[in-house]
Scaffold this motif. Structure first.
Motif, PDB file in Angstrom:
ATOM      1  N   UNK A 123      25.764 -18.352  39.698  1.00 46.52           N
ATOM      2  CA  UNK A 123      26.298 -17.693  40.880  1.00 46.52           C
ATOM      3  C   UNK A 123      26.369 -18.667  42.051  1.00 46.52           C
ATOM      4  N   UNK A 124      27.464 -18.580  42.804  1.00 49.76           N
ATOM      5  CA  UNK A 124      27.611 -19.268  44.085  1.00 49.76           C
ATOM      6  C   UNK A 124      27.093 -18.326  45.161  1.00 49.76           C
ATOM      7  N   UNK A 125      26.239 -18.817  46.041  1.00 49.58           N
ATOM      8  CA  UNK A 125      25.633 -18.007  47.107  1.00 49.58           C
ATOM      9  C   UNK A 125      26.089 -18.554  48.458  1.00 49.58           C
ATOM     10  N   UNK A 126      26.732 -17.700  49.249  1.00 50.94           N
ATOM     11  CA  UNK A 126      27.280 -18.097  50.549  1.00 50.94           C
ATOM     12  C   UNK A 126      26.763 -17.186  51.655  1.00 50.94           C
ATOM     13  N   UNK A 127      27.081 -17.586  52.897  1.00 55.24           N
ATOM     14  CA  UNK A 127      26.681 -16.819  54.092  1.00 55.24           C
ATOM     15  C   UNK A 127      25.177 -16.557  54.063  1.00 55.24           C
TER      16      UNK A 127
END
Length: 181
Positions: A123-127
């Motif tokens: 998973x890419x995790x942003x913000x």
């Protein structure tokens, strides 16, 4: 099928907290049968916590099996009945303290299909918003923020030795480079 659940003919020889070990009957090409050792695993998530300013949050993680601390991406085992995306949110907070405004599945793979039933979800995790880590009592983990290009260099030159971390960093680096052309 629950990947952690044994097949109907599996003989469970060990039950653990995170894995079970089974002997699985296999019919060979010549018609004879044998048994294969299979590690039954619920699956896991791997996380790329991307920070503003082109940085990534890695972790320094004490790995007791090899008596060494490794620089890795955050990751963790999926709890029974837990969806991978819920596990991603939970593990990100537990290991780094960060809470993600957005989490997106990038890819998934079999960890070691010759022996394990483990499926890993990247998973890419942003913000990201900072918070307090919630480590398990037996975990020795320290978050380490690294410039993205430095993380790529470490994955290529052997300073990052963990396979899931090398794969995740190099995979995402390739995806972002292709997207920018």
């Amino acid at each position: 099928m629950n990947r952690h659940a044994p097949g109907q003919d599996d003989r469970i020889v060990y039950r653990g907290r995170k894995i079970d070990l089974a002997l699985r009957p296999v019919t060979l090409a010549d018609g004879s049968t044998t048994e294969r050792e299979v590690v039954l695993h619920r699956g896991a998530v791997a996380l790329l916590p991307l920070l503003d300013g082109d940085r990534v949050c890695l972790i320094r993680n004490r790995r007791h099996a090899i008596h060494k601390s490794l620089l890795e991406i955050p990751a963790g085992t999926i709890d029974p009945g837990e969806p991978p995306d819920a596990c991603a949110h939970r593990e990100l907070r537990e290991e780094t303290g960060y809470v993600a405004g957005r989490i997106a599945l990038l890819t998934e793979w079999w960890v070691s299909p010759g022996l394990f039933t483990e499926r890993m979800y990247l998973f890419r995790c942003d913000d990201l918003r900072p918070g307090k880590a919630r480590l398990e009592p037996d975990e020795e983990i320290e978050p380490v923020e690294v410039p993205w290009d430095h993380a790529v260099s470490m994955a290529l030159d052997g300073r990052i030795e963990d396979a899931k971390s090398m794969l995740a960093i190099l995979y995402w680096d390739r995806v972002r480079r292709v997207a920018s052309t």
